[in-house]
Design a protein around this motif. Structure first.
Motif, PDB file in Angstrom:
ATOM      1  N   SER A  83      43.210  44.388  54.347  1.00  0.00           N
ATOM      2  CA  SER A  83      43.428  42.973  54.621  1.00  0.00           C
ATOM      3  C   SER A  83      44.808  42.712  55.186  1.00  0.00           C
ATOM      4  O   SER A  83      45.365  41.641  54.951  1.00  0.00           O
ATOM      5  N   SER A 137      37.676  42.285  56.629  1.00  0.00           N
ATOM      6  CA  SER A 137      38.155  42.433  55.260  1.00  0.00           C
ATOM      7  C   SER A 137      37.116  41.910  54.274  1.00  0.00           C
ATOM      8  O   SER A 137      36.873  42.510  53.227  1.00  0.00           O
ATOM      9  N   GLN A 171      35.165  43.990  51.410  1.00  0.00           N
ATOM     10  CA  GLN A 171      35.152  43.558  50.004  1.00  0.00           C
ATOM     11  C   GLN A 171      33.741  43.520  49.451  1.00  0.00           C
ATOM     12  O   GLN A 171      33.497  43.928  48.315  1.00  0.00           O
ATOM     13  N   MET A 230      40.667  38.341  45.787  1.00  0.00           N
ATOM     14  CA  MET A 230      41.699  39.243  45.246  1.00  0.00           C
ATOM     15  C   MET A 230      42.237  38.691  43.937  1.00  0.00           C
ATOM     16  O   MET A 230      42.488  39.430  42.980  1.00  0.00           O
ATOM     17  N   ILE A 288      41.466  46.842  48.775  1.00  0.00           N
ATOM     18  CA  ILE A 288      41.235  45.576  49.475  1.00  0.00           C
ATOM     19  C   ILE A 288      42.500  45.163  50.222  1.00  0.00           C
ATOM     20  O   ILE A 288      42.436  44.698  51.368  1.00  0.00           O
ATOM     21  N   MET A 319      32.683  45.866  46.393  1.00  0.00           N
ATOM     22  CA  MET A 319      32.291  45.301  45.107  1.00  0.00           C
ATOM     23  C   MET A 319      30.900  45.782  44.705  1.00  0.00           C
ATOM     24  O   MET A 319      30.657  46.102  43.543  1.00  0.00           O
ATOM     25  N   THR A 335      34.003  38.156  41.672  1.00  0.00           N
ATOM     26  CA  THR A 335      34.735  38.475  42.905  1.00  0.00           C
ATOM     27  C   THR A 335      33.792  38.531  44.091  1.00  0.00           C
ATOM     28  O   THR A 335      34.065  37.976  45.164  1.00  0.00           O
ATOM     29  N   THR A 340      33.792  36.183  47.336  1.00  0.00           N
ATOM     30  CA  THR A 340      33.854  36.762  48.673  1.00  0.00           C
ATOM     31  C   THR A 340      32.793  36.152  49.564  1.00  0.00           C
ATOM     32  O   THR A 340      33.069  35.730  50.693  1.00  0.00           O
TER      33      THR A 340
END
Lengths: 543, 553
Positions: free
Chosen positions: A142, A94, A98, A25, A138, A102, A60, A64
């Motif tokens: 989460s 979560s 993600q 994040m 996100i 993405m 990102t 992740t």
């Protein structure tokens, strides 16, 4: 209940560790800042901005994946002293979302680069909003804290309103944006009202506490009006994001008015986030019940969601019949699909039940397949409408001759959207049906079979309007000129179609991934934690 | 790898090859692929001439679930849940596999003059879809895992839709969509049954394990195999006593309805649409009339058989009590199909539409024969399926030949074609007489066996005799419309407008002769050509069903 601002509460939190698991994040926020900084440093070139954003998204994604190994065995409910009511959660679910988000975002940015990069003057602003909405989504998945839920939904919605009407000279887009915003504001207000009611009753913002309170009340045979109203109002928030009936009115207008990349983005991402948020709340509620046999106390909740799902997919399918714009037709189709996915959410299974992870796995499987189906279908629509200037169904006439490399993937995606073998869309539906079937063992048999029948009948209903596009593409020809599309766009849509075919034959890895996403689903929210025990120890125990 | 796997996927390889070879070679590739498939399927006959000397249906043993050429592999797995790639063959599927490859080969040859068709765009797509269709059809007949069966069942829809929709007659779009919608409407409930049968079999197995305190239940048909979860295995579902007891028990409810009759109905609807029977037959005349000739041949020869095969493979062995419950309505539908189909055929002025309605009528016998659940009835129904699978593609090809020459199908505008085209006329007479059910030709055996089967059920069902009488009256109607057709089209004075028609070409003769010979062979040697292969399995299936029905009462 402890809020972040109280400095004394920070003492027991292993901040460094938490920052690491939430680093994706932070990377996304950093990307937004980089996009802001870009015009100052290297100018406002749309392509440069897109490159920076792509890079940020890849970073990102990398982070992740890097944190996944740790999180998958050791889910973290963090940034709070109380692990049961952590502000943010990092668990398989979560992280999984993600990853999907993405990858999908990369696809959307790519689509944008093909279609709009040449004419876009305000690329930095566009990307800040796009990435902002991604961050909001996100956050939505989460957390199991009511405050963060509200914040996440708003964070996801506000930039969405803006990117729907991003081209200020486009009247349709502006109208869509205003409709979307007004509707969103009302829904947010209702949800906030519900949250305030629930907070007043429960005295905590944690969904886990709310769930325990609700189960106690329901188990006592009581269904207090205030609690029911509060829960219903709370449901409005996710339902708005999912565009479940009757909170779907924004969806067709916003999808039609927005640019097609934005439509693609919203059609999958915002719905997926809403669904996973709802599913997480559902699993928290299920986890609050003492034993598997007592699950029937949650029957009213399951039926509420189930009926909403049934109505959503039926109405979405019927409303798609008269549409003439492919974008609008796909908007209604996305409402219908949200309904199918919501069916999986209506399956309340106790954490100790045999197949407790199955509904969530089905949902994740569906979302992954849906990413390919929608990216493909909207991608073809985009490539056709950029070339012909229209997204009417007639614009697709004779596509089989004019652009076979667009028509074939479109047929594959549409048939997959119907949910027929041999496309992966069938398997996506199949796992939802299986998830529903696992409810059929006990108290939920009627609900399960009712939803299964609704789902399969809807497959039939939806066939006709998807076929309308297939018919004009393959069976009619009025001699329109050949369409030439950029090779990158062709590669994208054909890749999607290929995936849809391949995923049916070799579905095991995808299923395994979906299963992995839904493992330890209950740990982060249902761990009962004696006061003073360190967070990590409690979570280890839960494993 | 099982030879059945090759049989199923060789056409698909051919389809892929069609996509890449030069345009002029496409049809050669397609014919080669279907020829290879046909030869592979012929090698299946070797099963019956094994060293053990079993040359009868005993090749499949004396109990239901004896299979040949089995291949099983786990395909999709999850917790407590395994979908298998499970193919195999028994006396029920064997003749249908050979029929499918034969008719596919012949109709592929019938597509040889594709370039001369009215719509001749995209031969690549046409032949590729054609071969994909063949894969789908063969897949249905060989797969013994319900999930796999369902996949193949649906896979077939899309190629068929495009083949009718893109290369059909003037109303092709309408016909194609109607075909698609009707078939899918039938099969959505099958999907419900698919899910329900898995979970109910899971319940049955779990309960049985709990009752006996054991880790697993012995498989119903495989030695030394233990199952501990629900299953999609069609053989297991039919033969496992625990599952059968649970399915048949009157206390097993689905949404408040008794499980077996309801599931029977869910499956029945899907197969009845495909068969097709009145009142869900209306897609058939449209699809037939609009489809190009080779596709009509496939449609009549193979696709309709899937409905009958579905009854015999799923509905009856798995839900015999459901079959008892619904016996009367099913028989009524069968008889209505026979008579209504025949009356409709009599009223047609379009040659192809007439043959299409005669299919509805003939398939009514299949349904009637199955409904009474006697061994003669089952045998007759399966024989009728095979006989019709040979005679009706032949009739459609005969119609197609006339249409190619005359460019119309008005029965009343023809006449004296036998004089114009003697070779064609002779073959046509054999084809239509076979369809009529003339003794000595294949149609006769099926109808008579069905009628005998219905009479034999008189002890079980009081309505059996009246049904048999009504169905026998249908034979007269059939004779009526076929003889009238032959008189109007082939007999009489030669007409000016048709005088220049060339007789059947070498290719056309080559397509017709095998079917004509089979019509005769099946009619004269029904035992040697069909019954020795099929009866063992059908009798074993009936014995299995009788056990379950006996337990239930």
């Amino acid at each position: 209940m402890t809020l972040l601002g109280q400095t004394s509460a920070w003492s027991g939190i292993p901040v460094g560790e938490h920052l690491w698991v939430f680093s994706p994040m932070i990377a996304l926020i950093a990307t937004m800042l980089a996009v802001v900084a870009c015009p100052i440093v290297v100018g406002r070139s749309a392509r440069t901005i897109a490159r920076v954003a792509t890079l940020g998204v890849i970073v990102t994604l990398g982070l992740t994946l890097a944190t996944w190994g740790e999180v998958s065995t050791n889910p973290v409910s963090g940034l709070s002293t109380q692990p049961t009511s952590g502000m943010l959660i990092a668990d398989n679910l979560s992280i999984g979302f993600q990853v999907i988000l993405m990858v999908f975002l990369l696809g959307v940015i790519y689509l944008w680069k093909i279609g709009s990069a040449g004419s876009e003057e305000n690329a930095p602003e566009f990307f800040i909003l796009l990435l902002g909405s991604a961050l909001g989504m996100i956050l939505m998945v989460s957390t199991s804290n009511l405050l963060m839920i509200v914040l996440g939904i708003e964070m996801a919605s506000l930039p969405s309103y803006a990117i729907v009407g991003f081209n200020k000279r486009d009247r349709k887009g502006a109208e869509a944006s205003v409709k979307y915003m007004i509707f969103g504001a009302v829904c947010a207000a209702i949800m906030l009202y519900g949250v305030s009611l629930l907070y007043g009753m429960v005295g905590s913002l944690s969904v886990a506490d709310l769930a325990r309170y609700t189960v106690e009340q329901f188990a006592g045979g009581q269904h207090p009006l205030l609690l029911s109203v509060g829960l219903l109002c709370l449901l409005v928030g996710p339902a708005f994001k999912i565009s479940a009936v009757p909170f779907h009115f924004w969806c067709p207008d916003a999808f039609e008015g927005a640019r097609i990349e934005v439509t693609t983005w919203l059609s999958v991402a915002s719905k997926a986030a809403g669904l996973i948020l709802l599913a997480r709340m559902v699993s928290t509620f299920a986890g609050a019940v003492d034993e598997p046999l007592a699950m029937s106390v949650l029957k009213p909740l399951a039926w509420t969601i189930g009926i909403m799902a049934a109505v959503t997919c039926t109405l979405g399918n019927f409303a798609a019949y008269p549409q003439q714009s492919v974008k609008r037709l796909l908007a209604y189709s996305s409402i219908a699909h949200a309904g199918y996915m919501m069916m999986a959410v209506a399956v309340f299974l106790h954490p100790q039940a045999d197949r407790s992870g199955e509904p969530m796995a089905a949902l994740m499987f569906y979302i992954i397949v849906y990413v390919f189906m929608n990216l493909g279908a909207f991608g073809v629509t985009a490539l056709v409408s950029w070339e012909t200037g229209s997204d009417r169904i007639e614009g697709f006439t004779g596509l089989m001759r004019r652009a076979p490399w667009l028509a074939v993937p479109m047929v594959v995606c549409l048939i997959s959207l119907v949910g027929l073998p041999p496309m992966a869309g069938f398997l996506a539906k199949w796992w939802v049906l299986v998830a529903l079937g696992s409810l059929a063992d006990g108290w939920g048999a009627n609900l399960a079979w009712f939803l299964i029948i609704v789902a399969v009948v809807n497959t039939l209903i939806s066939l006709y309007y998807y076929l309308r596009i297939v018919v004009v593409m393959t069976l009619r020809d009025t001699g329109e000129p050949v369409i030439r599309s950029p090779i990158g766009g062709l590669a994208l849509v054909n890749f999607c179609a290929l995936m849809l075919l391949a995923l049916l034959v070799v579905s095991a890895p995808l299923k395994a991934t979906a299963d992995r996403f839904s493992r330890n689903l209950f740990d982060a929210t249902t761990v009962t934690q004696p006061a003073g025990e360190p967070v990590a120890a409690a979570l280890d125990r839960a494993d | 790898m099982s030879i059945l796997t090759w049989i199923v996927f060789v056409p698909m390889l051919g389809a892929l090859l069609c996509m890449v070879v030069p345009r002029r070679q496409i049809r050669t590739v397609a014919v080669a692929a279907s020829l290879v498939t046909f030869l592979l399927s012929l090698s299946l006959f070797a099963t019956f001439f094994n060293p053990a000397g079993e040359t009868s249906g005993e090749g499949f043993g004396s109990r239901y679930g004896m299979l040949q050429h089995v291949q099983r592999a786990t395909w999709i797995e999850s917790k407590s849940f395994a979908i298998e790639y499970f193919v195999g063959m028994d006396g029920l599927s064997f003749p249908l596999i050979v029929l499918t490859t034969l008719i596919s080969l012949l109709s592929c040859l019938a597509s040889w003059n594709f370039d001369k068709w009215a719509i001749n765009k995209g031969p690549r797509a046409y032949f590729a879809l054609f071969l994909l269709l063949e894969t789908g059809m063969l897949g249905v007949f060989v797969s013994l895992d319900f999930f796999l069966f369902y996949i193949f069942w649906e896979v077939m829809l899309l190629p068929m839709y495009f083949l009718i929709g893109a290369w059909g007659g003037p109303r092709r779009e309408y016909a194609a969509i109607k075909f698609f919608l009707f078939t899918l409407a039938g099969s959505v409930l099958m999907l419900v049954a698919l899910v329900a049968m898995y979970f109910y079999s899971d319940q049955a197995i779990t309960a049985e394990m709990a009752r006996q305190g054991i880790e697993g239940v012995a498989s119903g048909y495989r030695e030394g195999v233990i199952i501990s979860h629900g299953t999609f295995d069609l053989m297991e579902l039919a033969t496992n006593p625990a599952i059968q007891n649970h399915f048949a028990a009157s206390s097993t409810l689905f949404l408040g309805w008794r499980f077996a009759p309801l599931m029977f109905l869910f499956l029945f609807v899907g197969f009845a649409v495909k068969l097709p029977c009145v009142p869900v037959h209306t897609w058939l005349p449209d699809a037939h009339v609009e489809a190009p000739t080779p596709i009509s041949m496939i449609l009549a020869g193979v696709l309709l058989k899937m409905g009958g095969y579905g009854f015999l493979r799923l509905c009856y062995p798995i839900f015999p009590t459901g079959g008892m419950t619904w016996a009367f309505p099913v028989a009524v539908i069968g008889v209505v199909s026979i008579i209504y189909g025949a009356l409709c055929a009599m009223a047609q002025t379009d040659f192809k539409r007439l043959v299409a309605y005669s299919s509805v009528s003939h398939m009514g016998y299949v349904m009637l024969g199955i409904a009474v659940m006697t061994d003669t009835g089952f045998q007759g129904a399966l024989f009728q399926m095979i006989a019709h699978g040979i005679s009706s593609p032949m009739c459609f090809f005969l119609v197609g030949m006339v249409y190619e020459r005359a460019h119309h199908r008005e029965i009343n505008r023809f006449g004296g074609l036998w004089l114009t085209m003697p070779r064609y006329g002779t073959l046509a007479t054999i084809g239509f007489f076979a369809s009529l059910g003339l003794p000595g030709l294949c149609g006769f055996i099926g109808e008579v066996w069905v009628l005998l089967g219905v009479f034999a059920a008189a002890e079980k069902f009081t309505w059996a005799i009246p049904m048999a009488i009504l169905a026998a009256a249908g034979v007269v109607l059939t004779a009526g419309y076929i003889l009238w057709l032959i008189r109007r089209v082939y007999l009489g004075k030669e007409r000016e407008e048709h005088a220049g028609f060339p007789d059947a070409s070498g290719r056309e003769t080559f397509i017709l002769v095998p079917m004509a010979l089979l019509c005769i062979a099946l009619g004269v040697f029904p035992m040697q050509t069909v019954f020795i292969f099929t009866n063992g399995t059908l009798d074993a299936m009936l014995a299995q069903m009788a056990r379950v029905i006996g337990m239930g009462s």
